[in-house]
Scaffold this active site. Structure first.
Site, mmCIF file in Angstrom:
data_model
loop_
_atom_site.group_PDB
_atom_site.id
_atom_site.type_symbol
_atom_site.label_atom_id
_atom_site.label_comp_id
_atom_site.label_asym_id
_atom_site.label_seq_id
_atom_site.Cartn_x
_atom_site.Cartn_y
_atom_site.Cartn_z
ATOM 1 C CG ASP A 1 98.940 42.263 108.954
ATOM 2 O OD1 ASP A 1 98.570 41.097 108.735
ATOM 3 O OD2 ASP A 1 98.968 43.147 108.074
ATOM 4 C CG ASP B 1 95.237 42.123 102.456
ATOM 5 O OD1 ASP B 1 94.748 42.679 103.461
ATOM 6 O OD2 ASP B 1 96.431 41.777 102.388
HETATM 7 C C1 GLA Z 1 98.610 43.004 105.083
HETATM 8 C C2 GLA Z 1 97.258 43.447 105.592
HETATM 9 C C3 GLA Z 1 96.870 44.726 104.912
HETATM 10 C C4 GLA Z 1 97.903 45.783 105.193
HETATM 11 C C5 GLA Z 1 99.275 45.296 104.741
HETATM 12 C C6 GLA Z 1 100.352 46.259 105.185
HETATM 13 O O1 GLA Z 1 98.551 42.634 103.763
HETATM 14 O O2 GLA Z 1 96.290 42.463 105.389
HETATM 15 O O3 GLA Z 1 95.596 45.154 105.333
HETATM 16 O O4 GLA Z 1 97.900 46.061 106.562
HETATM 17 O O5 GLA Z 1 99.578 44.027 105.293
HETATM 18 O O6 GLA Z 1 101.623 45.860 104.803
#
Ligand code: GLA
Length: 709
Positions: free
Chosen positions: A457, A526
């Site tokens: 990420d 997300d």
């Molecule tokens: C980002 C990712 C999510 C999750 C969060 C965790 O927003 O896109 O899928 O992994 O971080 O903090």
């Protein structure tokens, strides 16, 4: 016909792909100029197109702003420069002097043309690279600039390539815009006169724009019409400028960095711009998408033949509340549904109890995993699943041991505030020691725990992107960051060939052909609301293949939108990509778990079509008409229809859906109902989908070609 040829008389090079051609020449001034990009040509035809025509330009005008292979800042050029250099004596122009060309067809499937130049006065060398393949119409272009002198040079702009379109009656620009949790919103607008800049100034690819564009004359449809498209393989800041000139021409230039970027080039140093890929098709937007997907599967993804596993991800179920017992309970339920890869998301390490602390401390939290991750990994493996782990290696919370030990490791300007986004700062990955530390940490993490998959990420844009202590560091930071990021991923993969990686950046903030050449899938957004997701997936799939598009089924009401839609609808939407599940399975009823297990099994029966088949978008997302996509096996032996209708309206027409790409004269059996359909009826007249009544109605129809008796 060979992939690359040269007509010495006319001085024309011709590149051919299965269905298209690209031709260029060097003009009397020495500058590389565009000749043609479109349907397939012979060399003789390319020569005709290259023949000089009387210029309508008056002596008031300089060189045409569109039509060079890499318009430089120099001479009487007034368009956006693809190459802008500053020499130590203050001179800024570049003047083309051709020094040679190479045509390399050593591999039977790939050919490369390289044209080499130098500046007429200064020892600066430029090489234009063109790569073509026998199985794709995508042409890969890039530029390499080398300082062959003993004085430094600054590149104020060094684009990968400029693309010239033919003269059309009108120009329309297709691209995506967005924001966090609303990525990939497809736009089609008339290209205005002047310069239209699409860019990321964020250091990452960005949620707000994505580095691809498509241009047509305003009449192309999903299945018909000529479309010219380009995509940049780069995961940092970028800029694509589309230009429409008053004399009716249009062109594009694109490369790394945004306005204000400058790249130092020391004596002997080389700057290799990333590939900027182009594709011409006369098969409309659908044809363009299919060609990009096929190219990604053939030439971009590291393991294109693999089928993406059905994964479970704990993020929406647990948030930061991650511990061994809770994860084991979820893993057991996930395994019972048929999940193949179990991914523990954020919250497993250091002092991470919220997004305010812990980022950078990549050791399991002792209170949550008293015996480390080993017992959980063992349990997941014992359940027959692979084990995946979330990491965000490029970022750090100020409240972390890493930051307390190495406050200088983040990008910053001395004496200026260090702005936080999501309570975190960005490590200066351009620093070799920082990248090496991350590589070492991840190597140990993956090796010590038998980790099969990383969700990598990157949750914030750059700010105060300075590199104190290195004189030209700030200018070098952007490109060096991305190259070191690529390097760390490449090294990890090389050391552990079974490791698979998902690219995530707060959802879809880092999806591009650069990162996809070293990761296996991407987290598209997300936003897991199935209704919103229809639009996001529609935009994502314009260029990137379904094989890479992670898509989860999560709980309702949706955390973000508050919307409640049936489990079946959520599954059918997620089945259009690499299916995952992200709901809190501890709260799912027995009925829901049973239905989910059935749908996971159905997905496994058809995922080879979704992930490796041909995509036809039969009807785009809409509020009340069903949206339908079709995925067909390359040998047309099977096809899958996924249909989603958001809102039912009494009396609204429900025309049959005409399928595409079937074996003519064959019969296809519906795997669920056993009904047999003739291909000619399905493609010529259509199929009634008969979606169940009500809102949020959906269907998956799997048709299998009957073998001749
Ligand atoms: C980002 C990712 C999510 C999750 C969060 C965790 O927003 O896109 O899928 O992994 O971080 O903090």
């Amino acid at each position: 016909m060979s992939m690359i040829s040269f007509a010495p008389g006319a001085g024309v090079w011709l590149l051919v792909t299965p269905d298209t051609s690209y031709a260029l020449r060097i003009d009397e001034s020495g500058a590389p100029c565009h000749v043609a990009w479109g349907p397939r040509l012979t060399l003789e035809e390319a020569e005709e197109l290259a023949a000089p025509r009387p210029s309508a330009t008056s002596s008031f005008e300089g060189r045409p702003a569109v039509g060079e292979e890499l318009p430089v800042d120099g001479g009487t050029r007034y368009g956006p420069p693809s190459l802008q250099v500053r020499f130590t004596d203050g001179s800024r122009a570049f003047e083309w002097e051709p020094t040679g060309h190479r045509m390399d067809e050593n591999s039977p499937r790939t050919g490369e043309l390289v044209l080499t130049f130098r500046d007429r006065r200064y020892p600066l060398h430029v090489a234009l690279h063109y790569r073509v393949h026998t199985d794709t119409d995508v042409i890969e272009r890039r530029t390499v600039v080398r300082n062959a002198g003993d004085q430094p040079v600054t590149l104020l702009r060094a684009d990968s390539a400029a693309w010239t379109l033919p003269s059309l009656r009108d120009y329309r620009l297709s691209h995506v815009t967005g924001q966090w949790s609303a990525e990939s919103q497809l736009r089609r607008d008339q290209l205005p006169y002047g310069e239209t800049v699409l860019t990321s100034r964020r250091g990452i690819t960005s949620h707000h724009a994505n580095p691809w564009v498509m241009l047509d004359d305003g009449t192309a449809t999903e299945e018909h019409g000529r479309v010219w498209s380009t995509a940049l393989a780069w995961s940092g800041s970028w800029r694509i400028t589309a230009q429409r000139t008053p004399d009716g021409r249009a062109g594009l230039t694109g490369g790394i960095g945004h306005d204000g970027t400058s790249v130092p080039l020391d004596p002997g140093e080389e700057f290799a711009a990333p590939p900027f890929l182009g594709l011409f098709t006369d098969g409309g937007f659908g044809g363009a998408s299919r060609a990009w997907h096929a190219h990604a599967l053939a030439h971009v993804l590291p393991h294109p033949d693999e089928v993406a596993p059905v994964l479970y991800n704990s993020w929406e179920a647990t948030g930061f509340d991650v511990d061994e017992a809770g994860q084991k309970a979820l893993a057991e339920r996930a395994a019972a549904l048929g999940v193949e890869l179990y991914v523990v998301d954020d919250g497993w390490f250091g002092a991470r109890r919220s997004d305010r602390a812990g980022l950078g401390d990549w050791t399991p939290a002792p209170d949550r995993f008293p015996d480390g991750l080993g017992p959980l990994v063992g349990a997941v493996h014992a359940l027959g699943m692979r084990f995946g782990l979330w990491v965000e290696p490029e970022a750090v919370n100020p409240d972390s041991d890493l930051y307390r030990q190495h406050p200088d490791w983040v990008m910053h300007f001395p004496g200026r505030p260090r702005s936080e986004l999501r309570h975190q700062l960005v490590l200066n990955f351009a620093r070799r020691d920082v990248a090496d530390w991350v590589h070492d940490r991840l190597t140990r993490l993956v090796g010590d725990h038998g980790i099969d998959f990383l969700k990598w990420d990157m949750n914030r844009a750059f700010s105060e992107a300075g590199w104190p202590g290195r004189q030209d560091g700030t200018d070098r930071l952007g490109p060096a960051y991305v190259r070191n990021l690529y390097g760390v991923i490449d090294r990890l993969r090389a050391d552990r060939p079974t490791l698979r990686i998902e690219s995530c950046s707060g959802g879809g903030g880092r999806v591009d052909l650069g990162i996809l050449s070293r990761t296996d899938q991407a987290w598209a957004s997300d936003n897991t609301d199935a209704a919103d997701r229809m639009g996001i997936q529609h935009g994502y799939g314009q260029v990137y293949p379904a094989r890479t598009m992670g898509s989860w089924v999560t709980d309702v009401p949706n955390q973000l939108t508050g919307r409640t839609v049936p489990l079946r609808f959520r599954f059918h939407v997620a089945m259009a990509g690499a299916l995952g599940i992200g709901g809190d399975l501890r709260r799912w009823s027995e009925d829901e778990l049973r239905e989910a297990a059935t749908l996971v099994a159905e997905y496994k029966d058809v995922r080879h079509l979704v992930q490796h088949g041909r995509l036809d978008r039969l009807s785009p997302p809409s509020d009340d008409a069903p949206s339908v996509v079709q995925y067909t096996a390359p040998d047309t032996s099977e096809t899958l229809l996924l249909a989603w209708r958001r809102t039912a309206r009494h009396g609204s027409p429900q025309p049959p859906v005409r399928l595409r790409g079937l074996t003519p004269e064959a019969r296809y059996r519906d795997a669920r109902t056993g009904a047999v359909h003739q291909a000619a009826v399905l493609t010529g007249y259509g199929m009634h989908l008969d979606l169940p009544p009500g809102d949020w109605s959906s269907a998956a129809v799997h048709l299998i070609r009957e073998t001749e008796a």
